[in-house]
Design a protein around this motif. Structure first.
Motif, PDB file in Angstrom:
ATOM      1  N   UNK A 132       0.831  -1.212   0.000  1.00 47.62           N
ATOM      2  CA  UNK A 132       0.000   0.000   0.000  1.00 47.62           C
ATOM      3  C   UNK A 132       0.857   1.250   0.000  1.00 47.62           C
ATOM      4  N   UNK A 133       1.923   1.227   0.796  1.00 48.85           N
ATOM      5  CA  UNK A 133       2.836   2.377   0.854  1.00 48.85           C
ATOM      6  C   UNK A 133       3.462   2.624  -0.522  1.00 48.85           C
ATOM      7  N   UNK A 135       2.269   1.894  -3.421  1.00 47.65           N
ATOM      8  CA  UNK A 135       1.267   2.431  -4.362  1.00 47.65           C
ATOM      9  C   UNK A 135       1.002   3.914  -4.112  1.00 47.65           C
ATOM     10  N   UNK A 136       1.219   4.345  -2.870  1.00 47.11           N
ATOM     11  CA  UNK A 136       0.880   5.716  -2.509  1.00 47.11           C
ATOM     12  C   UNK A 136       1.946   6.739  -2.865  1.00 47.11           C
TER      13      UNK A 136
ATOM     14  N   UNK B 160       3.174  12.494   2.662  1.00 44.28           N
ATOM     15  CA  UNK B 160       2.951  12.840   1.247  1.00 44.28           C
ATOM     16  C   UNK B 160       2.548  11.642   0.386  1.00 44.28           C
ATOM     17  N   UNK B 161       2.374  10.471   1.000  1.00 43.05           N
ATOM     18  CA  UNK B 161       1.892   9.334   0.207  1.00 43.05           C
ATOM     19  C   UNK B 161       0.396   9.514   0.000  1.00 43.05           C
ATOM     20  N   UNK B 162      -0.055   9.137  -1.197  1.00 41.08           N
ATOM     21  CA  UNK B 162      -1.505   9.148  -1.418  1.00 41.08           C
ATOM     22  C   UNK B 162      -2.107   8.162  -0.427  1.00 41.08           C
ATOM     23  N   UNK B 163      -3.228   8.453   0.132  1.00 47.43           N
ATOM     24  CA  UNK B 163      -3.902   7.620   1.137  1.00 47.43           C
ATOM     25  C   UNK B 163      -3.106   7.545   2.429  1.00 47.43           C
ATOM     26  N   UNK B 167      -3.343   4.908   5.455  1.00 43.00           N
ATOM     27  CA  UNK B 167      -2.327   3.863   5.369  1.00 43.00           C
ATOM     28  C   UNK B 167      -1.589   3.654   6.695  1.00 43.00           C
ATOM     29  N   UNK B 170      -2.593   0.945   9.126  1.00 39.02           N
ATOM     30  CA  UNK B 170      -2.297  -0.387   8.584  1.00 39.02           C
ATOM     31  C   UNK B 170      -0.826  -0.747   8.818  1.00 39.02           C
ATOM     32  N   UNK B 171       0.039   0.260   8.788  1.00 41.47           N
ATOM     33  CA  UNK B 171       1.461   0.002   9.038  1.00 41.47           C
ATOM     34  C   UNK B 171       1.710  -0.184  10.539  1.00 41.47           C
TER      35      UNK B 171
END
Lengths: 255, 225
Positions: A132-133, A135-136, B160-163, B167, B170-171
């Motif tokens: 997920x990371x 992809x972001x 700055x990561x999307x979502x 996220x 979850x990490x």
């Protein structure tokens, strides 16, 4: 033959060898004798054990490739790390699913709060977070560096999962093959299991090779898109020439 | 003259605590939300006092973990790029910025643990001996610090990561399991008088590993922001 064609041919051969190995593993799993206690249910373990061991391998490869990226700063290592993690998550998901299918008739429940099962589920979510990371973050260098930290931290989960059955009183059986001393399994069953493990690891290698190639094409396409970017405002403006003899001066233009 | 590492750390910590004092986000929103969660769980479980007494400590730590994530990443998720750029241009040592932020979050998390802990003791009838309460004075800060460092580290990774805001939990949640396990087992150890030293050592080890990771990776992470 050009290098790309050679690599493609190697991947094709790897795919063929993996397919033959899987077929062989399938036949051996069918021919091996049933377990005295579990009967034919034990055949599910010829899929379950290889998938979890392949997932371990995939995550170890991710960590090694991550460290190689941090040392060399070559994005090809990062692509290998990502591809291996992706395939590893698929194999881990398969391991959890096959474990549940086996667990229902043997334990009477699809899921139980056992140390091995819980830590495996956590490992699955940790690597989902890793993917997920990735992809972001769109910038390849930032993505590689940030996911590297998570990739290295996440691999600590493998020994926790593997030894959880030894550290806690667990319902899940202790390690049969990767344990101190000789494997606790009869030879015909061990052969079928080892062939299965080899076959699944070949499938893993083939999938990772395909995924790395896809990542490489994707990176090349992005680079090409940046090079061929559509014209933007200001492209037509050139810097003013101060040498009146060699070209027209822009000084005073627009007046 | 460049301020010392300690002075930079204190400045960042004071900034984060001042922001909390002005906004009251943790005190007026997160803590009541955590208390409500504990009460709602009680409603769904039923009114059987012995059952609630058994479940109470585990539920308390689950609430601390889930809401602690909100506290430890709250500033990272709302901080603008201009604010991050300003910190970088001021020449603040990234490791000091990381440590200051983690320590400020630790204090806020400790406040959350104490207030929500009081709710848990009242509603779930959790009982300890006098020495048990003293031991909790060691367990609570260790768990708060570990969660705060983990949340700060995850916030730095996902900036700055999307979502990004979605996220981070979850990490954090799966990686916080050693802390959750050590904290719940410590409470069980105190209730059954079986000793808590291994679990305290586990928390100290996790806290140290996370602190070293956070400090060492602070600069490369700031460079990619």
């Amino acid at each position: 033959m050009n290098p790309a064609a050679t690599q493609s041919a190697r991947r094709d051969w790897l795919g063929i060898v993996a397919a033959v190995a899987i077929l062989g593993a399938f036949i051996l799993a069918l021919l091996s004798p049933p377990d005295r206690v579990q009967g034919d249910l034990t055949r599910m373990l010829y899929i379950h054990v290889p998938t979890i061991l392949t997932a371990y391998l995939a995550f170890i490869v991710t960590t090694v490739a991550t460290i190689a990226y941090l040392v060399s700063r070559r994005l090809s290592w990062d692509r290998l790390a990502a591809s291996s993690a992706e395939v590893g998550v698929v194999f881990l998901g398969l391991a959890i699913l096959t474990g549940m299918v086996w667990g229902k008739p043997v334990w009477g429940v699809w899921w139980t709060w056992d140390a091995r099962l819980t830590t495996t589920a956590l490992m699955f979510f940790i690597y989902l977070g890793y993917l997920g990371l990735r992809r972001g973050i769109s910038d390849p260098v930032a993505r590689a560096r940030r996911s590297a930290i998570l990739g290295i931290v996440a691999v600590a989960q493998i020994p926790i999962v593997h030894f959880s059955v030894t550290w806690w009183n667990a319902l899940h059986q202790p390690p049969t093959i990767l344990r101190p001393g000789d494997p606790q399994i009869d030879t015909p069953l061990l052969i079928a299991l080892l062939v299965g493990i080899g076959a699944f690891m070949l499938v893993y290698a083939w999938l990772v090779a395909r995924r790395v190639e896809l990542e490489r094409h994707e990176a090349a396409r992005l680079d090409a898109a940046i090079d061929d970017a559509a014209p933007v405002a200001g492209d037509a403006i050139t810097s003013p020439s101060l040498d009146a003899a060699t070209g027209p001066s822009t000084r005073g233009a627009g007046t | 003259m460049t301020p010392s590492f300690g002075a930079q750390l204190r400045a960042v910590m004071r900034r984060d605590l001042d922001r909390e004092r002005r906004s009251g986000e943790v005190l007026w929103i997160t803590i009541p939300f955590g208390a409500i969660a504990l009460i709602l769980v009680q409603l769904s479980v039923g009114a059987d006092v012995p059952v609630l007494r058994d479940l109470g400590p585990g539920l308390y730590w689950a609430v601390v973990l889930l809401f602690g994530v909100l506290i430890s990443v709250r500033r990272t998720t709302v901080e603008t790029q201009a604010q991050r750029d300003l910190v970088a241009l001021l020449g603040i040592d990234p490791a000091a910025a990381f440590a200051g932020r983690a320590l400020a979050s630790s204090l806020l998390l400790l406040g959350f643990q104490l207030i929500v802990g009081a709710v848990a003791v009242l509603f779930y009838d959790i009982r300890f001996s006098a020495s048990g309460w003293l031991a909790m004075a060691l367990v609570l800060p260790l768990a708060a610090y570990g969660l705060a460092v983990l949340g700060t580290l995850a916030g730095s990774i996902a900036t700055r990561a999307a979502m990004g805001p979605a996220l981070i939990p979850l990490i954090v949640a799966p990686l916080a399991v050693p802390l959750l396990l050590a904290a719940t087992e410590s409470v069980e150890g105190l209730r059954n008088a079986t000793g808590i030293l291994p679990w305290v050592l586990l928390m100290i080890t996790v806290d140290l590993v996370l602190s070293i990771t956070g400090v060492l990776t602070a600069r490369p992470l700031m460079e990619t922001q």
